[in-house]
Scaffold this active site. Structure first.
Site, short mmCIF file in Angstrom:
data_model
loop_
_atom_site.label_atom_id
_atom_site.label_comp_id
_atom_site.label_asym_id
_atom_site.label_seq_id
_atom_site.Cartn_x
_atom_site.Cartn_y
_atom_site.Cartn_z
N GLU A 81 0.79 -1.22 0.00
CA GLU A 81 0.00 0.00 0.00
C GLU A 81 0.84 1.28 0.00
OE1 GLU A 81 -2.92 -0.22 3.12
OE2 GLU A 81 -3.85 -2.02 2.30
N ASN A 117 -5.48 -5.35 -2.02
CA ASN A 117 -6.00 -5.14 -0.67
C ASN A 117 -7.30 -4.36 -0.81
OD1 ASN A 117 -3.56 -6.23 0.04
ND2 ASN A 117 -2.80 -4.44 1.15
#
Length: 443
Positions: A165, A291
């Site tokens: 991320e 994700n």
């Protein structure tokens, strides 16, 4: 109706080093940027830290046994850069690598495929003192660290994820200040994104040089943005926000350039882009980790509802303990969007929810909201596979109730309850449900 998953589909859970390991001052580990962030009063709820976390550093054997009991066939963990290269660059701390060496052997002995993430936000504080991801040199230091880890574990680890991320590090770490290093409005957000992508590209080269069979990917948090209405300003606002979160990373990785229309929205590209950078970044990953947590409704801030054409789209009313809307349909949308990039291997590397748990008579921990959340998202995953999306595995977030960043221990995402006073592990009802899904390979 029963939805079956393909033979060989990987069923896993995911964690990260700072959130579960503890042992922050043992065996040569240096201070991380998150250690420093947690030491600043007011940064983390209740003054919590990751000093002990779930004590996984000492209890990893117990945790691997829990994974085996649940039937997991894969486990995604992250390696702590300050444990392996305490000075950020230079000498490798073999004692730090020993921990991951033991963990990988333990996983393989239990029949669990290891997925190693090299960076889940906890770089050494000494790297941050030199400018962190705001400076170009960090990308090369990261690649050197990746090579050191691969040299030790690459004979057994086949699946690698470079970064987790990068949007979070750039946005929450360098714009809003909610995450380490806690900078508000630094103006470096685009440079941080670019240097992380450059680090990914350089690390990918190092990982592939170690073992040609290595599957090298990156884990991205990708989210749809739904316009509040069909007003042109709402449509433009949603497209811009979704693009800056999703395509800003996917286009350079798979097309080799930043999107022209987003450069105009951002006002500039990263000032650090040098000749040849996009060639390094644009070596397509072998896989992508998705994700996924939520979809957001976006409206142009200058519009009032009375100016918008009906029907208006409203945010989901069901929310998690994080205040995030429960929107499983967005997972299917993101999987199909990734498929349009021609990606050959997709994994859902994080998906889960924080909800309050209820302990019933007999010590059974009921978490029906979490079970329902996971089930609805897995239905979307199965439907995407039915549409020929190359989804190869699913990793629930997360195995253990852990240190949830700026929320400390006030939010619980785990399949397994952790009493942080005693470190006792207790599987929740959702864990037993997940065990049964894995055994059936169907939902």
């Amino acid at each position: 109706m029963t939805l079956r998953f393909p033979d060989g589909f990987l069923w896993g859970a995911a964690t990260s080093s700072y959130q579960i390991e503890g042992a922050v001052a043992e065996d040569g580990r240096s201070e991380s940027v998150w250690d420093r962030f947690c030491s600043i009063p007011g940064r983390v709820m209740n003054g919590d830290t990751g000093d002990v976390a779930c004590d996984h550093y000492h209890r990893w054997r117990e945790d691997v046994q829990i994974m085996k009991d649940l039937g997991l066939t894969a486990y995604r963990f992250s390696v702590a850069w300050p444990r392996v290269v305490p000075e950020g660059r230079g000498p490798v701390n073999q004692a730090g690598l020993d921990f991951y060496d033991r963990l990988v052997d333990g996983l393989l002995e239990a029949g669990i495929e290891p997925f190693a993430t090299l960076y889940h936000w906890d770089h050494p504080q000494c790297i941050e003192d030199e400018g962190g991801w705001r400076v170009r040199a960090t990308a090369q230091a990261f690649a050197d660290y990746a090579a050191a880890v691969e040299a030790r574990l690459g004979d057994r680890v086949r699946h690698w994820l470079t970064l987790n991320e990068p949007w979070v590090v750039a946005h929450l770490g360098h714009r809003t200040g909610q995450h380490a290093p806690g900078l508000v409005g630094s103006g470096a957000e685009l440079d941080v994104k670019h240097h992380q992508l450059l680090g990914h590209g350089l690390a990918s080269q190092a990982l592939r040089a170690g073992h040609a069979r290595n599957e090298v990917g990156i884990a991205l948090n990708l989210e749809p943005r739904v316009p509040r209405s069909d007003h042109p300003l709402d449509l433009d606002a949603a497209a811009a926000e979704e693009g800056l979160m999703n395509r800003w990373f996917l286009d350079p990785l798979f097309i080799g350039r930043y999107p022209d229309e987003l450069l105009a929205v951002a006002g500039r590209t990263a000032s650090a882009v040098a000749p040849g950078d996009l060639d390094i970044i644009g070596q397509p990953p072998d896989s992508i980790g998705l994700n996924y947590y939520r979809t957001e409704v976006v409206g142009h801030p200058g519009l009032k509802d009375c100016d918008r054409p009906p029907p208006l789209r409203n945010p989901a009313t069901e929310v998690t303990d994080m205040g995030w809307p429960v929107t499983p349909e967005g997972l299917g949308k993101m999987l199909r969007m990734l498929d349009e990039y021609g990606i050959q291997a997709i994994y859902i590397t994080e998906n889960g929810a924080a909800f309050p748990d209820t302990i019933r008579d007999g010590g059974i921990i009921q978490d029906e909201a979490r079970r329902s959340y996971l089930e609805r998202h897995l239905v979307e995953a199965a439907r995407a596979i039915g549409d020929r999306v190359p989804l190869l595995g699913y990793f629930a977030w997360t195995l253990l109730d852990n240190f949830e960043w700026s929320f400390g221990y006030s939010r619980r995402f785990g399949l397994v309850h952790v009493d942080h006073a005693t470190q006792r592990r207790t599987p929740k009802a959702s864990a037993f449900w997940y065990r049964d899904v894995i055994a059936r390979n169907a939902i």
